[in-house]
Write a protein that holds these residues in place. Sequence first.
Motif, mmCIF file in Angstrom:
data_model
loop_
_atom_site.group_PDB
_atom_site.id
_atom_site.type_symbol
_atom_site.label_atom_id
_atom_site.label_comp_id
_atom_site.label_asym_id
_atom_site.label_seq_id
_atom_site.Cartn_x
_atom_site.Cartn_y
_atom_site.Cartn_z
ATOM 1 N N PRO A 277 28.896 18.743 70.458
ATOM 2 C CA PRO A 277 28.582 19.981 71.171
ATOM 3 C C PRO A 277 28.502 21.195 70.248
ATOM 4 N N PHE A 278 27.657 22.143 70.623
ATOM 5 C CA PHE A 278 27.364 23.304 69.789
ATOM 6 C C PHE A 278 26.984 24.437 70.745
ATOM 7 N N PRO A 279 27.977 25.204 71.235
ATOM 8 C CA PRO A 279 27.718 26.174 72.304
ATOM 9 C C PRO A 279 26.607 27.180 72.004
ATOM 10 N N THR A 280 26.504 27.688 70.774
ATOM 11 C CA THR A 280 25.516 28.752 70.515
ATOM 12 C C THR A 280 24.195 28.212 69.973
ATOM 13 N N GLU A 281 24.001 26.900 70.092
ATOM 14 C CA GLU A 281 22.761 26.305 69.544
ATOM 15 C C GLU A 281 21.524 26.946 70.173
ATOM 16 N N LEU A 282 20.530 27.186 69.334
ATOM 17 C CA LEU A 282 19.266 27.767 69.806
ATOM 18 C C LEU A 282 18.206 26.682 69.792
ATOM 19 N N LEU A 283 17.781 26.276 70.982
ATOM 20 C CA LEU A 283 16.776 25.208 71.050
ATOM 21 C C LEU A 283 15.382 25.811 71.240
ATOM 22 N N ASP A 284 15.279 27.115 70.996
ATOM 23 C CA ASP A 284 14.001 27.804 71.212
ATOM 24 C C ASP A 284 13.353 28.210 69.887
ATOM 25 N N LYS A 285 12.390 29.112 69.975
ATOM 26 C CA LYS A 285 11.643 29.552 68.795
ATOM 27 C C LYS A 285 12.552 30.236 67.761
ATOM 28 N N ILE A 343 26.066 37.765 68.651
ATOM 29 C CA ILE A 343 27.339 37.183 68.218
ATOM 30 C C ILE A 343 28.057 36.703 69.474
ATOM 31 N N CYS A 344 28.497 35.449 69.441
ATOM 32 C CA CYS A 344 29.236 34.912 70.593
ATOM 33 C C CYS A 344 30.683 35.376 70.490
ATOM 34 N N ILE A 345 31.142 36.102 71.509
ATOM 35 C CA ILE A 345 32.502 36.664 71.460
ATOM 36 C C ILE A 345 33.468 35.953 72.412
ATOM 37 N N GLY A 346 32.949 35.056 73.234
ATOM 38 C CA GLY A 346 33.801 34.310 74.165
ATOM 39 C C GLY A 346 32.951 33.243 74.853
ATOM 40 N N TYR A 347 33.603 32.367 75.606
ATOM 41 C CA TYR A 347 32.859 31.355 76.365
ATOM 42 C C TYR A 347 33.140 31.535 77.857
ATOM 43 N N LYS A 348 32.139 31.232 78.641
ATOM 44 C CA LYS A 348 32.337 31.179 80.084
ATOM 45 C C LYS A 348 32.492 29.695 80.435
ATOM 46 N N ILE A 354 36.903 32.135 78.248
ATOM 47 C CA ILE A 354 37.790 31.480 77.265
ATOM 48 C C ILE A 354 37.585 32.171 75.928
ATOM 49 N N THR A 355 38.664 32.490 75.242
ATOM 50 C CA THR A 355 38.510 33.061 73.895
ATOM 51 C C THR A 355 39.159 32.187 72.823
ATOM 52 N N LEU A 361 36.177 18.132 74.156
ATOM 53 C CA LEU A 361 34.725 18.245 73.960
ATOM 54 C C LEU A 361 34.000 18.354 75.288
ATOM 55 N N ASN A 362 34.636 17.829 76.341
ATOM 56 C CA ASN A 362 34.020 17.967 77.661
ATOM 57 C C ASN A 362 34.008 19.433 78.067
ATOM 58 N N VAL A 363 35.101 20.121 77.759
ATOM 59 C CA VAL A 363 35.152 21.557 78.044
ATOM 60 C C VAL A 363 34.139 22.274 77.153
ATOM 61 N N LEU A 364 34.197 21.983 75.860
ATOM 62 C CA LEU A 364 33.312 22.682 74.909
ATOM 63 C C LEU A 364 31.838 22.520 75.282
ATOM 64 N N SER A 365 31.476 21.303 75.705
ATOM 65 C CA SER A 365 30.052 21.087 75.997
ATOM 66 C C SER A 365 29.602 21.808 77.276
ATOM 67 N N GLU A 366 30.574 22.256 78.075
ATOM 68 C CA GLU A 366 30.196 23.018 79.276
ATOM 69 C C GLU A 366 30.365 24.525 79.090
ATOM 70 N N CYS A 367 30.793 24.934 77.909
ATOM 71 C CA CYS A 367 31.010 26.365 77.672
ATOM 72 C C CYS A 367 29.684 27.093 77.490
#
Length: 428
Positions: A277-285, A343-348, A354-355, A361-367
């Motif tokens: 998992p990679f919460p801030t991954e950019l799959l766009d241009k 800049i990612c400052i927290g997760y929802k 969540i800070t 990883l189940n939590v992380l992949s849903e953040c």
Amino acid sequence: MPGIVVIGTQWGDEGKGRIVDYLASRADMVVRYQGGNNAGHTVEVNDIRFKLHLIPSGILHPGKICVIGNGMVIDPIALVEEIRYLEGYGIDVKSRLKISDRAHLIMPYHKLLDEVIEEHKGELQLGTTRRGIGPAYVDKAERIGIRVCDLLEPKYFEEKVEQNLKMKNEIIQKVYGKKGFEKGPIIESYLKAAEQIKDMVCDTTSIIYEFSKNDKKILYEGAQGTLLDVDLGTYPYVTSSHPIAGGVCIGAGIGPTLIDSVVGVVKAYTTRVGKGPFPTELLDKTGDIIREKGYEYGTTTGRPRRCGWLDVVMLRYAVKVNGLSYVAITKLDTLGGLEKVKICIGYKYKGKTITDFPASLNVLSECEPIYEELPGWEEGISDIKRIEELPENLIKYIYKIEELTGVKVAFISIGPKREQGFEIVKLF
Ligand code: GDP
Ligand code: IMO
Ligand code: MG
């Protein structure tokens, strides 16, 4: 006894080689303490792009002693190749490289097992570098590993290979349905490599200790990154060693009192090679633009690196688990030309904020990342020579990182070359 540790704060490839190269000019010794040739550290010197996998980046500075510590796993054939590669550029390696007699060896069956285990895992594969790193560390923990000192005792080495092959061939053939290994070619090629490296093999802990006691400056060069640490990373999508600062004590064989400060290398954005998992991954241009501009392709395997925004949740975690004294920020030039940077400052997560970086990883992949947006800066800044001439918005980005992490920025890098960076705090 100045001892400075340089580690990666993300998932590797932060530019550790480049930062070690800058600090190594003032160091007396550079020590690698974990990992093996899964690492790929790139250092550009006079338009030559050196790629180092096992040998510390300090080797590019004449006269510096370089150590391959006991915590590393060594493929001796790859090591001999790397020595030749550097010698091809006229670099004197043999008089300056010290190889720990306690380091473990990567054997041909480790490489095959790395491959077949990955294939066997199917969807669950980690995307390892297939260099045999995991299986070699498994054998070390299982207490059947073969060490560098064993390689220097041919008869004992042969016995150990024979014992191991009995077990490994069973597994390779019966579980994975592959052809097993013959002892002869392994012994021959490994003993040939041993001849090439034997004069460099020693008890590296004594040398490091002596240097420390004589007030020499020692740099400890981490490989991989904090989130790839087998204990503290995004397990199981990690490597099998301890890239964090604490790994230095075990992997170099020193006590914590010999470490003065820890520098965390932060890439101005985030990248990852391999799965997980990679919460801030950019799959766009934008992700593609960063990949192309930053030439984000693996140094070791050539794989495209996954790219995303800077993640401060992750950085704050790295600050804690490494006890960071400073950070060094690299690749600020790569972000140039973007209208906005985030800049990612927290997760929802499930409606809550969540800070703290989660273990699951189940939590992380849903953040879902919560971003703070900042104005971007222009492209083509790599040749700026005076810090005052850097774009104002870039400076704001750096201050923002300092503010959010609570750690002082000691160095910023705006290009891969030696002169393309600014020292803010003199560390040595
Ligand atoms: P390491 O594994 O942490 O040493 O990092 P890698 O060498 O795998 O990847 C970092 C890449 O970025 C290398 O190709 C470096 O030459 C390059 N690099 C390092 N710092 C900078 C920088 O500030 N700007 C740019 N454009 N490239 C950089
Ligand atoms: P440097 O030192 C980035 C990743 C692999 C895979 C996972 C496990 O250049 O920063 P392994 O072969 O170690 O068992 O693979 O770790 N990985 C790296 N990613 N940089 C590295 O090293 C890496 N070394 C291993 O891609 O996801
Ligand atoms: Mg790398």
